[in-house]
Write an enzyme that holds these catalytic residues in place. Sequence first.
Site, PDB file in Angstrom:
ATOM      1  N   CYS C 120       3.560 -84.016  71.331  1.00  0.00           N
ATOM      2  CA  CYS C 120       3.812 -84.118  69.899  1.00  0.00           C
ATOM      3  C   CYS C 120       4.966 -85.092  69.761  1.00  0.00           C
ATOM      4  O   CYS C 120       6.110 -84.745  70.042  1.00  0.00           O
ATOM      5  CB  CYS C 120       4.170 -82.761  69.299  1.00  0.00           C
ATOM      6  SG  CYS C 120       4.666 -82.886  67.568  1.00  0.00           S
ATOM      7  N   CYS C 123       7.488 -84.057  66.533  1.00  0.00           N
ATOM      8  CA  CYS C 123       8.381 -82.885  66.656  1.00  0.00           C
ATOM      9  C   CYS C 123       8.078 -82.266  68.013  1.00  0.00           C
ATOM     10  O   CYS C 123       8.364 -82.890  69.025  1.00  0.00           O
ATOM     11  CB  CYS C 123       8.246 -81.929  65.471  1.00  0.00           C
ATOM     12  SG  CYS C 123       6.591 -81.525  64.942  1.00  0.00           S
ATOM     13  N   SER C 124       7.497 -81.087  68.062  1.00  0.00           N
ATOM     14  CA  SER C 124       7.146 -80.511  69.367  1.00  0.00           C
ATOM     15  C   SER C 124       6.036 -79.482  69.217  1.00  0.00           C
ATOM     16  O   SER C 124       6.087 -78.421  69.824  1.00  0.00           O
ATOM     17  CB  SER C 124       8.370 -79.861  70.029  1.00  0.00           C
ATOM     18  OG  SER C 124       9.406 -80.775  70.181  1.00  0.00           O
ATOM     19  N   CYS C 125       5.010 -79.779  68.417  1.00  0.00           N
ATOM     20  CA  CYS C 125       3.912 -78.834  68.192  1.00  0.00           C
ATOM     21  C   CYS C 125       3.289 -78.437  69.534  1.00  0.00           C
ATOM     22  O   CYS C 125       3.110 -79.282  70.416  1.00  0.00           O
ATOM     23  CB  CYS C 125       2.846 -79.469  67.313  1.00  0.00           C
ATOM     24  SG  CYS C 125       3.462 -79.945  65.695  1.00  0.00           S
TER      25      CYS C 125
END
Lengths: 102, 133, 215
Positions: C120, C123-125
């Site tokens: 991601c 962000c950091s999905c």
Amino acid sequence: MSAAAHATSAPFAPGDRVRVRTAFPPGHVRTPHYCRGHEGVVERLCGHFPNPEELAYGRVPTAPCALYRVRFPQRALWPDYAGPAADSVEIELFDHWLEAVE
Amino acid sequence: MSQSPKDPGDVRGAIEAGRRHHDMGGRDAGPVDRSQHAHDPWENKTDAILRLLADPARGPVMRIDELRRGIEEMGPGIYDELSYYERWIASIATILMEKGVLTADEIGRKIEDVRARHADAPPRREGFGGGTR
Amino acid sequence: MSPHDGPHDHGAHDHPHPNQPDLEDAPLAYYPAMADAVAELLIEKGVFTADDLRSTIDYMASRTPALGARLAARAWADPAFRARLLADSKAAAAELDIDTGPAPVLVMENTDAVHNVVVCTLCSCYPVFLLGKSPDWYKSRNYRSRVIRSPRAVLAEFGTVIDPAREVRVHDSTADMRYMILPRQPEGTEGWPEDKLAALITRDALIGVCEVTAG
């Protein structure tokens, strides 16, 4: 267009060639900078989801947007990509960021 | 199309290229560091707070999209300085203030309370000295 | 997960952490204090209860890569299940009483022609309901920046070398989907019981930065 019509409207089909709009809006945007202006192929329609560009500011849009997965050859995104020509990137992109490639 | 600068510290160049700091796909960076920290209880708590606030059964009180927007608005220096869950709790507090759920004053006073209680009775080390809860 | 005896429980820990030095007389760092403050205020205002908070912490602690590994092992053992998992992971996981969470999870199958890996960049999905909390490296600037443009170099840092004849396909998890990779089954493990197969399958293989080996 009514919300119900939006919920089923999907202008692009798998296999269609699309170009990501070259746009630089302020605010919360889920279209990565690196893919803007580049051409890819629609892999699938993921469904319809509220526009995150509105949700991020506490507004709930009435009409959900079509969300696609679009596949890009690595060499299209990065002209200096040194790996095999088949290597690719797939990105989720909303309808309003895509335009048809004639 | 605007070319984004290679130097991640070139904030003005990124602004002129229309690229925001969190949008880092394709930037130059170093090798991946695979070391892992164990999550602290406050990190697990922060994770749970967000999940409860984003639950549609509560409204939701706030959305993940708002969490992300709050993180992105921190700006380059803070974004990189804070750890992942530090960014989360900072953004959660900001969004809850925007929405009128909490005020800055009550958060500030409560932080004082929490720290005072911690100073009076620091948590004991689990599994150490036999005095765990 | 250790028992939590209240929403004000700071717990304790036996590892160093830059945000909260492991010294009993150290002042509580700013953001850990803010997390407690926000939780207490939301409970006082009735937004949620202390029980809600405790049970959510415990539920999320129950989400581990073993869940994703069970799904992958079943898919290896049962081709009809594999087809259902690839078509609709929520329904397929429900057959094993596994909750995929609120976001749709797409399972991407590694084959002899394609190796998939997830990132991601914005962000950091991450598929937290199937894999638990994401590793620190997944959230790092170095991984998020580089794997999209230099995937083979980043995979090599994980000890993973993909044959140039196979396509490397990077999935950027930018919006409402989450991704889990179905690794290739190692040769010589056909017919193994599912629990033995699941024990081979690592978190990193389910993210796509590693392959599964029978060794």
